[in-house]
Write a protein that holds these residues in place. Structure first.
Motif, PDB file in Angstrom:
ATOM      1  N   ASN A 135      18.632  -3.255  28.040  1.00  0.00           N
ATOM      2  CA  ASN A 135      18.996  -4.080  27.062  1.00  0.00           C
ATOM      3  C   ASN A 135      20.174  -4.653  26.526  1.00  0.00           C
ATOM      4  O   ASN A 135      20.334  -5.726  25.785  1.00  0.00           O
ATOM      5  N   ARG A 178      20.949 -10.478  22.760  1.00  0.00           N
ATOM      6  CA  ARG A 178      20.270 -10.208  23.972  1.00  0.00           C
ATOM      7  C   ARG A 178      18.941  -9.707  22.829  1.00  0.00           C
ATOM      8  O   ARG A 178      19.767  -8.319  21.716  1.00  0.00           O
ATOM      9  N   GLN A 179      17.309  -9.617  23.529  1.00  0.00           N
ATOM     10  CA  GLN A 179      16.168  -8.799  23.028  1.00  0.00           C
ATOM     11  C   GLN A 179      16.594  -7.929  23.515  1.00  0.00           C
ATOM     12  O   GLN A 179      16.799  -7.691  24.618  1.00  0.00           O
ATOM     13  N   GLN A 185      15.485  -3.813  23.679  1.00  0.00           N
ATOM     14  CA  GLN A 185      14.323  -3.152  24.083  1.00  0.00           C
ATOM     15  C   GLN A 185      14.592  -1.410  23.821  1.00  0.00           C
ATOM     16  O   GLN A 185      15.416  -0.649  23.948  1.00  0.00           O
ATOM     17  N   ASN A 225      12.259  -3.058  18.204  1.00  0.00           N
ATOM     18  CA  ASN A 225      12.041  -2.950  19.587  1.00  0.00           C
ATOM     19  C   ASN A 225      11.735  -5.005  19.709  1.00  0.00           C
ATOM     20  O   ASN A 225      11.509  -5.574  18.206  1.00  0.00           O
ATOM     21  N   ASP A 226      12.654  -5.005  20.552  1.00  0.00           N
ATOM     22  CA  ASP A 226      12.395  -6.841  20.963  1.00  0.00           C
ATOM     23  C   ASP A 226      13.301  -7.751  19.802  1.00  0.00           C
ATOM     24  O   ASP A 226      12.860  -8.940  20.236  1.00  0.00           O
ATOM     25  N   SER A 227      14.205  -6.673  19.149  1.00  0.00           N
ATOM     26  CA  SER A 227      15.103  -7.456  18.161  1.00  0.00           C
ATOM     27  C   SER A 227      16.302  -7.935  18.593  1.00  0.00           C
ATOM     28  O   SER A 227      16.828  -6.944  20.111  1.00  0.00           O
ATOM     29  N   LEU A 228      16.906  -9.121  18.212  1.00  0.00           N
ATOM     30  CA  LEU A 228      18.437  -9.179  18.893  1.00  0.00           C
ATOM     31  C   LEU A 228      19.283  -8.266  18.358  1.00  0.00           C
ATOM     32  O   LEU A 228      20.047  -8.277  17.493  1.00  0.00           O
TER      33      LEU A 228
END
Length: 135
Positions: free
Chosen positions: A24, A86-87, A89, A79-82
């Motif tokens: 992503n 966008r977030q 992976q 992980n899941d950071s901006l």
């Protein structure tokens, strides 16, 4: 590509142990942007943003290779950071094993049957088998 003594496989395995897959990723991001984002994890050896081979546009994921494997654990914390709104992976890179998990290499479809070839040649039924013989 496998060498006789398997040295290249071991080297690729070592690189994969020190790498993470980032999904992503923003299409407008550069390798420098990703280096900045992962700089806190450790020294970065290489950043590769995967692009479509026909259009040249980014596909939305990248690989970050670190100099040591300890950095992978700290990178997984991101992980899941901006990243650029966008977030993302962050996953450890898996080692690609050639020809694994693809099943048999037999062609599929109705024209590649396993049995004897009954219908061949031209037309719908083909061959001499169902030829029209008026007399």
């Amino acid at each position: 590509v496998m060498t006789e003594n398997g040295e290249e496989i071991v080297q690729r395995n070592d690189i994969d142990q020190r790498s993470v897959c980032v999904k992503n990723v923003d299409y407008g991001s550069t390798p420098e942007d990703l280096k900045e984002h992962f700089a806190s994890c450790g020294a970065i050896n290489r950043v590769t943003i995967i692009c479509d081979k026909f259009t040249g546009h980014p596909k939305g994921f990248a690989y970050v290779e670190f100099t040591d494997s300890d950095a992978v654990e700290s990178a997984k914390l991101l992980n899941d950071s901006l990243f650029r709104g966008r977030q993302i992976q962050v996953l450890p890179k898996r080692t690609n094993i050639p020809f694994r998990g693809r099943g048999s290499r037999r062609p599929r479809g109705r024209f590649f049957s396993r049995g004897p070839r009954m219908f061949s040649g031209r037309g719908r039924f083909g061959g001499n088998r169902f030829r029209y013989r008026p007399y």
